[in-house]
Write a protein that holds these residues in place. Structure first.
Motif, PDB file in Angstrom:
ATOM      1  N   UNK A 152       2.929 -20.327 -54.281  1.00 17.75           N
ATOM      2  CA  UNK A 152       1.728 -21.069 -54.691  1.00 17.75           C
ATOM      3  C   UNK A 152       0.606 -20.838 -53.685  1.00 17.75           C
ATOM      4  N   UNK A 153       0.934 -20.908 -52.392  1.00 15.41           N
ATOM      5  CA  UNK A 153      -0.083 -20.723 -51.362  1.00 15.41           C
ATOM      6  C   UNK A 153      -0.583 -19.282 -51.328  1.00 15.41           C
ATOM      7  N   UNK A 154       0.310 -18.326 -51.535  1.00 14.73           N
ATOM      8  CA  UNK A 154      -0.121 -16.927 -51.594  1.00 14.73           C
ATOM      9  C   UNK A 154      -1.088 -16.737 -52.758  1.00 14.73           C
TER      10      UNK A 154
ATOM     11  N   UNK B 115      -0.427  -7.993 -50.414  1.00 15.67           N
ATOM     12  CA  UNK B 115      -0.042  -7.807 -49.008  1.00 15.67           C
ATOM     13  C   UNK B 115      -0.844  -8.712 -48.082  1.00 15.67           C
ATOM     14  N   UNK B 116      -2.163  -8.748 -48.269  1.00 12.71           N
ATOM     15  CA  UNK B 116      -2.994  -9.597 -47.416  1.00 12.71           C
ATOM     16  C   UNK B 116      -2.716 -11.077 -47.662  1.00 12.71           C
ATOM     17  N   UNK B 117      -2.473 -11.452 -48.899  1.00 14.34           N
ATOM     18  CA  UNK B 117      -2.143 -12.850 -49.196  1.00 14.34           C
ATOM     19  C   UNK B 117      -0.844 -13.256 -48.502  1.00 14.34           C
ATOM     20  N   UNK B 118       0.141 -12.352 -48.474  1.00 13.43           N
ATOM     21  CA  UNK B 118       1.401 -12.634 -47.772  1.00 13.43           C
ATOM     22  C   UNK B 118       1.164 -12.786 -46.276  1.00 13.43           C
ATOM     23  N   UNK B 119       0.306 -11.940 -45.706  1.00 15.52           N
ATOM     24  CA  UNK B 119      -0.008 -12.041 -44.272  1.00 15.52           C
ATOM     25  C   UNK B 119      -0.744 -13.345 -43.964  1.00 15.52           C
ATOM     26  N   UNK B 120      -1.666 -13.721 -44.827  1.00 11.43           N
ATOM     27  CA  UNK B 120      -2.396 -14.971 -44.623  1.00 11.43           C
ATOM     28  C   UNK B 120      -1.443 -16.158 -44.699  1.00 11.43           C
ATOM     29  N   UNK B 121      -0.526 -16.128 -45.655  1.00 13.36           N
ATOM     30  CA  UNK B 121       0.459 -17.208 -45.775  1.00 13.36           C
ATOM     31  C   UNK B 121       1.376 -17.232 -44.557  1.00 13.36           C
ATOM     32  N   UNK B 122       1.743 -16.071 -44.059  1.00 15.18           N
ATOM     33  CA  UNK B 122       2.595 -16.009 -42.862  1.00 15.18           C
ATOM     34  C   UNK B 122       1.894 -16.633 -41.663  1.00 15.18           C
ATOM     35  N   UNK B 123       0.608 -16.364 -41.520  1.00 18.04           N
ATOM     36  CA  UNK B 123      -0.167 -16.966 -40.430  1.00 18.04           C
ATOM     37  C   UNK B 123      -0.189 -18.482 -40.588  1.00 18.04           C
ATOM     38  N   UNK B 124      -0.461 -18.937 -41.800  1.00 20.55           N
ATOM     39  CA  UNK B 124      -0.488 -20.373 -42.057  1.00 20.55           C
ATOM     40  C   UNK B 124       0.849 -21.016 -41.703  1.00 20.55           C
ATOM     41  N   UNK B 125       1.959 -20.432 -42.148  1.00 18.62           N
ATOM     42  CA  UNK B 125       3.275 -21.014 -41.875  1.00 18.62           C
ATOM     43  C   UNK B 125       3.634 -20.948 -40.388  1.00 18.62           C
TER      44      UNK B 125
ATOM     45  N   UNK C 286       4.317 -24.418 -38.170  1.00 20.19           N
ATOM     46  CA  UNK C 286       5.485 -24.699 -37.336  1.00 20.19           C
ATOM     47  C   UNK C 286       5.095 -25.346 -36.008  1.00 20.19           C
ATOM     48  N   UNK C 287       3.840 -25.197 -35.616  1.00 20.29           N
ATOM     49  CA  UNK C 287       3.345 -25.782 -34.362  1.00 20.29           C
ATOM     50  C   UNK C 287       2.732 -27.163 -34.567  1.00 20.29           C
ATOM     51  N   UNK C 288       2.760 -27.655 -35.804  1.00 17.39           N
ATOM     52  CA  UNK C 288       2.060 -28.897 -36.140  1.00 17.39           C
ATOM     53  C   UNK C 288       3.017 -30.009 -36.531  1.00 17.39           C
ATOM     54  N   UNK C 289       2.559 -31.231 -36.319  1.00 20.49           N
ATOM     55  CA  UNK C 289       3.274 -32.426 -36.773  1.00 20.49           C
ATOM     56  C   UNK C 289       2.376 -33.106 -37.811  1.00 20.49           C
ATOM     57  N   UNK C 290       2.606 -32.790 -39.072  1.00 21.28           N
ATOM     58  CA  UNK C 290       1.747 -33.311 -40.138  1.00 21.28           C
ATOM     59  C   UNK C 290       1.891 -34.809 -40.350  1.00 21.28           C
ATOM     60  N   UNK C 291       2.987 -35.375 -39.878  1.00 23.02           N
ATOM     61  CA  UNK C 291       3.231 -36.801 -40.087  1.00 23.02           C
ATOM     62  C   UNK C 291       2.535 -37.693 -39.065  1.00 23.02           C
ATOM     63  N   UNK C 292       2.021 -37.102 -37.999  1.00 22.91           N
ATOM     64  CA  UNK C 292       1.365 -37.891 -36.948  1.00 22.91           C
ATOM     65  C   UNK C 292      -0.150 -37.715 -37.028  1.00 22.91           C
ATOM     66  N   UNK C 293      -0.862 -38.795 -36.834  1.00 22.66           N
ATOM     67  CA  UNK C 293      -2.330 -38.724 -36.809  1.00 22.66           C
ATOM     68  C   UNK C 293      -2.754 -38.180 -35.454  1.00 22.66           C
ATOM     69  N   UNK C 294      -3.733 -37.307 -35.465  1.00 24.89           N
ATOM     70  CA  UNK C 294      -4.231 -36.737 -34.212  1.00 24.89           C
ATOM     71  C   UNK C 294      -4.945 -37.806 -33.411  1.00 24.89           C
ATOM     72  N   UNK C 295      -4.707 -37.868 -32.098  1.00 21.52           N
ATOM     73  CA  UNK C 295      -5.407 -38.850 -31.266  1.00 21.52           C
ATOM     74  C   UNK C 295      -6.914 -38.624 -31.324  1.00 21.52           C
ATOM     75  N   UNK C 296      -7.635 -39.705 -31.319  1.00 18.76           N
ATOM     76  CA  UNK C 296      -9.087 -39.602 -31.299  1.00 18.76           C
ATOM     77  C   UNK C 296      -9.720 -39.422 -32.661  1.00 18.76           C
TER      78      UNK C 296
END
Length: 103
Positions: free
Chosen positions: A55-57, A69-79, A83-93
């Motif tokens: 769906x994201x691609x 190919x570029x859509x797959x690369x863009x999705x790979x970057x997004x994913x 992996x470095x994010x915590x979507x369940x926590x609100x960002x401070x500030x």
């Protein structure tokens, strides 16, 4: 980096970048940066999972008029960033920056 708000238009590090370097809040800052930069993807799925990749691609292909190919690369970057994010926590500030009342 600019789309995530880590660099200003002239390439200078922003306050968000400096906040991200604090390991205690890095995952929350990345989550907010992703939600800001990829807001259209979070409309499709509030918590994107690997099973949502096709769906994201498709969204990348239609929005940016790119090939598979570029859509797959863009999705790979997004994913990779996801992996470095915590979507369940609100960002401070965030509440202070928007003037919202936390209660």
């Amino acid at each position: 980096m600019k789309a995530l708000g880590f660099l200003s238009p002239d390439g200078q590090p922003t306050a968000r970048y400096h906040e991200y370097r604090n390991e205690a809040q890095a995952r929350q800052i990345m989550a907010q940066a992703l939600k800001d930069a990829y807001s259209d993807l979070f409309v499709l799925r509030s918590t994107p999972a690997e099973s949502d990749r096709p769906i994201l691609e498709g969204k990348f292909k239609s929005t940016h008029n790119v090939n598979d190919r570029l859509a797959k690369l863009m999705a790979s970057t997004f994913y990779a960033l996801l992996a470095l994010a915590d979507l369940d926590a609100a960002a401070p500030g965030i509440l202070a920056a928007t003037g919202a009342d936390p209660e």
